[in-house]
Design a protein around this motif. Structure first.
Motif, PDB file in Angstrom:
ATOM      1  N   ALA A 187      35.249  45.472  23.721  1.00 31.24           N
ATOM      2  CA  ALA A 187      35.631  45.662  25.123  1.00 31.24           C
ATOM      3  C   ALA A 187      35.115  46.989  25.666  1.00 31.24           C
ATOM      4  O   ALA A 187      34.611  47.053  26.790  1.00 31.24           O
ATOM      5  CB  ALA A 187      37.148  45.571  25.277  1.00 31.24           C
ATOM      6  N   ALA A 188      35.218  48.048  24.872  1.00 32.18           N
ATOM      7  CA  ALA A 188      34.733  49.361  25.315  1.00 32.18           C
ATOM      8  C   ALA A 188      33.217  49.349  25.497  1.00 32.18           C
ATOM      9  O   ALA A 188      32.690  49.876  26.486  1.00 32.18           O
ATOM     10  CB  ALA A 188      35.138  50.438  24.307  1.00 32.18           C
ATOM     11  N   GLN A 189      32.514  48.729  24.540  1.00 35.08           N
ATOM     12  CA  GLN A 189      31.056  48.665  24.653  1.00 35.08           C
ATOM     13  C   GLN A 189      30.654  47.778  25.829  1.00 35.08           C
ATOM     14  O   GLN A 189      29.720  48.103  26.563  1.00 35.08           O
ATOM     15  CB  GLN A 189      30.443  48.138  23.357  1.00 35.08           C
ATOM     16  N   ALA A 190      31.370  46.687  26.047  1.00 34.33           N
ATOM     17  CA  ALA A 190      31.084  45.802  27.177  1.00 34.33           C
ATOM     18  C   ALA A 190      31.239  46.545  28.496  1.00 34.33           C
ATOM     19  O   ALA A 190      30.409  46.408  29.400  1.00 34.33           O
ATOM     20  CB  ALA A 190      32.010  44.588  27.136  1.00 34.33           C
ATOM     21  N   LYS A 191      32.267  47.360  28.593  1.00 33.82           N
ATOM     22  CA  LYS A 191      32.490  48.138  29.819  1.00 33.82           C
ATOM     23  C   LYS A 191      31.330  49.112  30.052  1.00 33.82           C
ATOM     24  O   LYS A 191      30.828  49.228  31.165  1.00 33.82           O
ATOM     25  CB  LYS A 191      33.812  48.892  29.721  1.00 33.82           C
ATOM     26  N   ARG A 192      30.897  49.803  28.978  1.00 36.05           N
ATOM     27  CA  ARG A 192      29.764  50.740  29.108  1.00 36.05           C
ATOM     28  C   ARG A 192      28.485  50.015  29.513  1.00 36.05           C
ATOM     29  O   ARG A 192      27.669  50.566  30.243  1.00 36.05           O
ATOM     30  CB  ARG A 192      29.549  51.491  27.794  1.00 36.05           C
ATOM     31  N   ASP A 193      28.312  48.783  29.024  1.00 34.22           N
ATOM     32  CA  ASP A 193      27.094  48.021  29.310  1.00 34.22           C
ATOM     33  C   ASP A 193      27.222  47.121  30.541  1.00 34.22           C
ATOM     34  O   ASP A 193      26.312  46.351  30.835  1.00 34.22           O
ATOM     35  CB  ASP A 193      26.730  47.159  28.094  1.00 34.22           C
ATOM     36  N   HIS A 194      28.358  47.203  31.248  1.00 30.43           N
ATOM     37  CA  HIS A 194      28.611  46.397  32.446  1.00 30.43           C
ATOM     38  C   HIS A 194      28.463  44.908  32.145  1.00 30.43           C
ATOM     39  O   HIS A 194      27.776  44.172  32.857  1.00 30.43           O
ATOM     40  CB  HIS A 194      27.692  46.814  33.600  1.00 30.43           C
ATOM     41  N   ARG A 195      29.106  44.469  31.070  1.00 37.14           N
ATOM     42  CA  ARG A 195      29.103  43.071  30.656  1.00 37.14           C
ATOM     43  C   ARG A 195      30.535  42.620  30.420  1.00 37.14           C
ATOM     44  O   ARG A 195      31.426  43.430  30.241  1.00 37.14           O
ATOM     45  CB  ARG A 195      28.353  42.897  29.326  1.00 37.14           C
ATOM     46  N   THR A 196      30.720  41.304  30.344  1.00 35.43           N
ATOM     47  CA  THR A 196      31.998  40.775  29.887  1.00 35.43           C
ATOM     48  C   THR A 196      32.039  40.933  28.367  1.00 35.43           C
ATOM     49  O   THR A 196      30.992  41.117  27.725  1.00 35.43           O
ATOM     50  CB  THR A 196      32.149  39.279  30.237  1.00 35.43           C
ATOM     51  N   VAL A 197      33.219  40.836  27.791  1.00 29.91           N
ATOM     52  CA  VAL A 197      33.340  40.919  26.334  1.00 29.91           C
ATOM     53  C   VAL A 197      32.538  39.781  25.694  1.00 29.91           C
ATOM     54  O   VAL A 197      31.823  39.984  24.716  1.00 29.91           O
ATOM     55  CB  VAL A 197      34.814  40.891  25.881  1.00 29.91           C
ATOM     56  N   ASN A 198      32.634  38.588  26.261  1.00 26.54           N
ATOM     57  CA  ASN A 198      31.894  37.447  25.727  1.00 26.54           C
ATOM     58  C   ASN A 198      30.381  37.716  25.755  1.00 26.54           C
ATOM     59  O   ASN A 198      29.681  37.472  24.774  1.00 26.54           O
ATOM     60  CB  ASN A 198      32.226  36.186  26.523  1.00 26.54           C
ATOM     61  N   SER A 199      29.884  38.226  26.874  1.00 25.57           N
ATOM     62  CA  SER A 199      28.453  38.526  26.986  1.00 25.57           C
ATOM     63  C   SER A 199      28.042  39.627  26.020  1.00 25.57           C
ATOM     64  O   SER A 199      26.943  39.581  25.449  1.00 25.57           O
ATOM     65  CB  SER A 199      28.098  38.953  28.416  1.00 25.57           C
ATOM     66  N   GLU A 200      28.906  40.614  25.837  1.00 24.28           N
ATOM     67  CA  GLU A 200      28.604  41.692  24.901  1.00 24.28           C
ATOM     68  C   GLU A 200      28.515  41.163  23.473  1.00 24.28           C
ATOM     69  O   GLU A 200      27.602  41.516  22.726  1.00 24.28           O
ATOM     70  CB  GLU A 200      29.652  42.801  24.988  1.00 24.28           C
ATOM     71  N   MET A 201      29.457  40.307  23.105  1.00 16.36           N
ATOM     72  CA  MET A 201      29.427  39.733  21.761  1.00 16.36           C
ATOM     73  C   MET A 201      28.151  38.918  21.550  1.00 16.36           C
ATOM     74  O   MET A 201      27.498  39.024  20.503  1.00 16.36           O
ATOM     75  CB  MET A 201      30.660  38.870  21.525  1.00 16.36           C
ATOM     76  N   ALA A 202      27.775  38.122  22.539  1.00 11.29           N
ATOM     77  CA  ALA A 202      26.556  37.321  22.430  1.00 11.29           C
ATOM     78  C   ALA A 202      25.334  38.230  22.315  1.00 11.29           C
ATOM     79  O   ALA A 202      24.443  37.992  21.484  1.00 11.29           O
ATOM     80  CB  ALA A 202      26.422  36.399  23.647  1.00 11.29           C
ATOM     81  N   HIS A 203      25.296  39.285  23.115  1.00  9.26           N
ATOM     82  CA  HIS A 203      24.174  40.228  23.073  1.00  9.26           C
ATOM     83  C   HIS A 203      24.062  40.897  21.702  1.00  9.26           C
ATOM     84  O   HIS A 203      22.979  40.979  21.121  1.00  9.26           O
ATOM     85  CB  HIS A 203      24.333  41.287  24.163  1.00  9.26           C
ATOM     86  N   VAL A 204      25.173  41.371  21.193  1.00  4.16           N
ATOM     87  CA  VAL A 204      25.180  42.042  19.894  1.00  4.16           C
ATOM     88  C   VAL A 204      24.707  41.083  18.800  1.00  4.16           C
ATOM     89  O   VAL A 204      23.890  41.454  17.946  1.00  4.16           O
ATOM     90  CB  VAL A 204      26.590  42.602  19.578  1.00  4.16           C
ATOM     91  N   LEU A 205      25.180  39.860  18.824  1.00  8.19           N
ATOM     92  CA  LEU A 205      24.750  38.878  17.822  1.00  8.19           C
ATOM     93  C   LEU A 205      23.267  38.554  17.950  1.00  8.19           C
ATOM     94  O   LEU A 205      22.548  38.472  16.950  1.00  8.19           O
ATOM     95  CB  LEU A 205      25.587  37.605  17.937  1.00  8.19           C
ATOM     96  N   GLU A 206      22.780  38.394  19.176  1.00  7.69           N
ATOM     97  CA  GLU A 206      21.352  38.118  19.379  1.00  7.69           C
ATOM     98  C   GLU A 206      20.491  39.253  18.841  1.00  7.69           C
ATOM     99  O   GLU A 206      19.495  39.023  18.156  1.00  7.69           O
ATOM    100  CB  GLU A 206      21.053  37.905  20.863  1.00  7.69           C
ATOM    101  N   VAL A 207      20.869  40.481  19.146  1.00  8.22           N
ATOM    102  CA  VAL A 207      20.101  41.636  18.674  1.00  8.22           C
ATOM    103  C   VAL A 207      20.152  41.732  17.153  1.00  8.22           C
ATOM    104  O   VAL A 207      19.129  41.936  16.499  1.00  8.22           O
ATOM    105  CB  VAL A 207      20.623  42.944  19.324  1.00  8.22           C
TER     106      VAL A 207
END
Length: 65
Positions: A14-34
């Motif tokens: 949630a904290a990283q999603a906020k810094r990256d201006h993403r939803t938590v779901n989008s952040e999780m997907a991004h992290v997994l893709e990377v």
């Protein structure tokens, strides 16, 4: 899909999603893709920031002089 996370890990996403201006779901997907695209996970990757948030970047000397 439902994913169960420890509260601490969810807070970190949630904290990283906020810094990256993403939803938590989008952040999780991004992290997994990377992480899946580059298994070496360099020190600047979102994966390393979530897994090792306080770790010094690779190659830095954090020992006292």
């Amino acid at each position: 899909m439902t994913v169960r996370l420890l509260a601490e890990l969810h807070e970190r996403f949630a904290a990283q999603a906020k810094r990256d201006h993403r939803t938590v779901n989008s952040e999780m997907a991004h992290v997994l893709e990377v992480a899946l695209a580059d298994p070496s996970a360099d020190s600047e990757s979102p994966w390393r920031r979530l897994v090792y948030p306080c770790a010094a970047p690779q190659g830095s000397d954090s020992s006292p002089s």
